[in-house]
Design an enzyme around this catalytic site. Sequence first.
Site, PDB file in Angstrom:
ATOM      1  N   PHE A 457      32.272   7.467  33.081  1.00  0.00           N
ATOM      2  CA  PHE A 457      33.010   7.943  33.431  1.00  0.00           C
ATOM      3  C   PHE A 457      34.720   7.842  31.979  1.00  0.00           C
ATOM      4  O   PHE A 457      33.896   6.637  31.265  1.00  0.00           O
ATOM      5  CB  PHE A 457      33.671   7.106  34.986  1.00  0.00           C
ATOM      6  CG  PHE A 457      35.030   7.265  34.842  1.00  0.00           C
ATOM      7  CD1 PHE A 457      35.568   7.676  35.587  1.00  0.00           C
ATOM      8  CD2 PHE A 457      36.029   5.116  34.864  1.00  0.00           C
ATOM      9  CE1 PHE A 457      37.158   7.613  36.005  1.00  0.00           C
ATOM     10  CE2 PHE A 457      37.581   5.814  34.862  1.00  0.00           C
ATOM     11  CZ  PHE A 457      37.370   6.593  35.257  1.00  0.00           C
TER      12      PHE A 457
ATOM     13  N   PRO B  76      30.202   1.918  25.321  1.00  0.00           N
ATOM     14  CA  PRO B  76      31.902   1.852  25.351  1.00  0.00           C
ATOM     15  C   PRO B  76      33.106   2.949  24.818  1.00  0.00           C
ATOM     16  O   PRO B  76      33.209   3.144  23.910  1.00  0.00           O
ATOM     17  CB  PRO B  76      32.077   0.467  24.530  1.00  0.00           C
ATOM     18  CG  PRO B  76      30.517  -0.403  23.499  1.00  0.00           C
ATOM     19  CD  PRO B  76      29.300   0.686  23.871  1.00  0.00           C
ATOM     20  N   HIS B  77      33.990   2.485  25.868  1.00  0.00           N
ATOM     21  CA  HIS B  77      34.791   3.786  25.609  1.00  0.00           C
ATOM     22  C   HIS B  77      36.289   3.517  25.835  1.00  0.00           C
ATOM     23  O   HIS B  77      36.638   2.539  26.920  1.00  0.00           O
ATOM     24  CB  HIS B  77      34.169   5.432  25.637  1.00  0.00           C
ATOM     25  CG  HIS B  77      33.395   5.680  27.273  1.00  0.00           C
ATOM     26  ND1 HIS B  77      32.094   5.232  27.324  1.00  0.00           N
ATOM     27  CD2 HIS B  77      34.663   6.011  28.545  1.00  0.00           C
ATOM     28  CE1 HIS B  77      32.678   5.001  29.329  1.00  0.00           C
ATOM     29  NE2 HIS B  77      33.952   5.811  29.349  1.00  0.00           N
ATOM     30  N   GLY B  78      37.203   4.538  25.594  1.00  0.00           N
ATOM     31  CA  GLY B  78      38.432   4.594  26.601  1.00  0.00           C
ATOM     32  C   GLY B  78      39.495   5.438  26.024  1.00  0.00           C
ATOM     33  O   GLY B  78      39.065   6.331  24.866  1.00  0.00           O
TER      34      GLY B  78
END
Lengths: 458, 160
Positions: A457, B76-78
Amino acid sequence: MKIIILGAGQVGLSMAEILSRENNDITLVDSNQTELSGLQDRLDIRTVHGSASYPEILEQAGMEDADLVLAVTDKDEVNMTACQIAWTLFKTPKKIARIRAQEYLTHPEIFCNEAVPVDVIISPEALVTEQVLRLIEYPGALQVVDFAGGKIQLVAVKAYSGSPMVNHRVRELREHLPDTDARVAAIYRKESAIIPTGDTVIESGDEVFFVAAHADIPKVMQELLSVSKPGRKIILAGAGNIGFRLAQTLEKYNYQTKLIELNKNRAQYVSERLENTVVLSGNVADEELLIQENIENTEVYCALTNDDEANILSAMLAKQLGANRVMSLVNRPAYVDLMQSSVLDVALSPRLATIGSLLAHVRRGDVVAVHSLRRGAAEAIEAIAHGDPENSRVVGKRIDQIDLPQGASIGAILRGNDVLIAHDNIVIEAKDHVIIFVVDKTHIPKIERLFQVAATFI
Amino acid sequence: MSDDIQHNATGFLSGFIARERIDVDVEVSSKKRLLEEVADLLTVHTDNLNRDTVFQILNERERLGSTGIGSGIAIPHGRIEGIEQPIICAMRLSESLNFDSIDDKPVVLVIGLLVPADADQTHLKILARLAGAFRDDEILATLKTCKDSSQLLDVLHGLQ
């Protein structure tokens, strides 16, 4: 999560206990060695002895690695300083502090990363004040908790013999109230929980938890309670932080409030600051005073001094003298348990209220509200669903397809500004706020996992 | 390591990973420290990205669910305002670390990813393709045993 709790008082200890059982890495810091001794063995936590705001102590406690700091020492200033240091030296992502003094709370603008870096302020007094206000708003309610900013509420009432729904099946509520939607989330009968189906018959004395839109609550309550017009007379015993705050707020509504305070100076102080409240100087345990103040015609009597025993006794006395509903502030956990089966209608526990609002910030997944119910055994949670059917276990599923643990039920959904009461055929969408009632809080981790999105996601 | 992986620099990550955003033998003691290191690497030589903001974004995403995809890998991402193209970093840890991954295995290889706030499908696909590429045991073994950061970069650039 790595969590550092500052202050081994009632709230700090309770949180350490709850969180260490939920697979977190807990370090508890307190300046009093005796508070800490033995804890390390009894709970699976680490303890550090020292001043909670000293950089060296915070480093020793492992602040460098902590995801969250919970500053709940008994001093506001220590809590604020500790958060300041956690942010400046360790960039701690989440900083929660208990702040009691109204003098700080009236300036929310000081709480930001540029000034006093506290992300979440917990004020037990404010929480209890709001709790009492909601209980006063709904005569007969044992508990009222807000979700979705107050648009959805969960209410507990004791089903009254002779009320329209007693001896009727849950599904008949729809026939009684064709234009109102509500969902019975749980029923407690003789202290054991029943997850109701449409065929469950409500019995007199059942503690019924139901969820409905704010505006529909009174209609549903009428189905479970005796029909009587509630009075507007309220007596508050004790003009401390909570009593004074409550009196101030009640002045905005149409109630006749009397406030009793033992300390003459304090009584004088608050009376100068209240316009429509009668402030009396006297002892809350004084039977003559209560009779003289017309206790038998009082709708709500609320004992709010800082003395548990005095509160409990004066509330019991008020009940015996004819007050319709009596509530008492009770700090000691053992008393809260005891009082639930006594003549008291509601035991108000600042500790439980605080724990609930703290839990919302440590839960995994996008949990926005947690309310601790039934003295901490049950919980009601508001979680936001994210993602799509590819990466979420709830989005795109019908409510009856969701793999909820035993004893958990979805009560309602907030979609945009619309309140949807949960029915089996509703399909969960991304951004829905889902309200879940969990009878047994040991199932909480499963709910957390349900609402977590997959790694993909974005 | 097979030659075709080492020399093939036309993979889907080509152009997105700069050499200065690769690090090996990184020592961290916790998930929080790891995300700080990722934020540091992602913001190396950028004028418009604030390291604390990136750290906060990574933390917020992690709260919604771990980005540990299993087999010792985390991504980890955003999403972030102010960039046009994705920014990617990669680091290998000196010791594996618990990351609440889907298979409960500790992570050793970490790929950090920032996409524009209004990311298009191509940007969003990078994450899915990364996750897909790491399902290959041979690639995993190669990544975990690279001797330095330039070799790590080569392998990543070769991912198809």
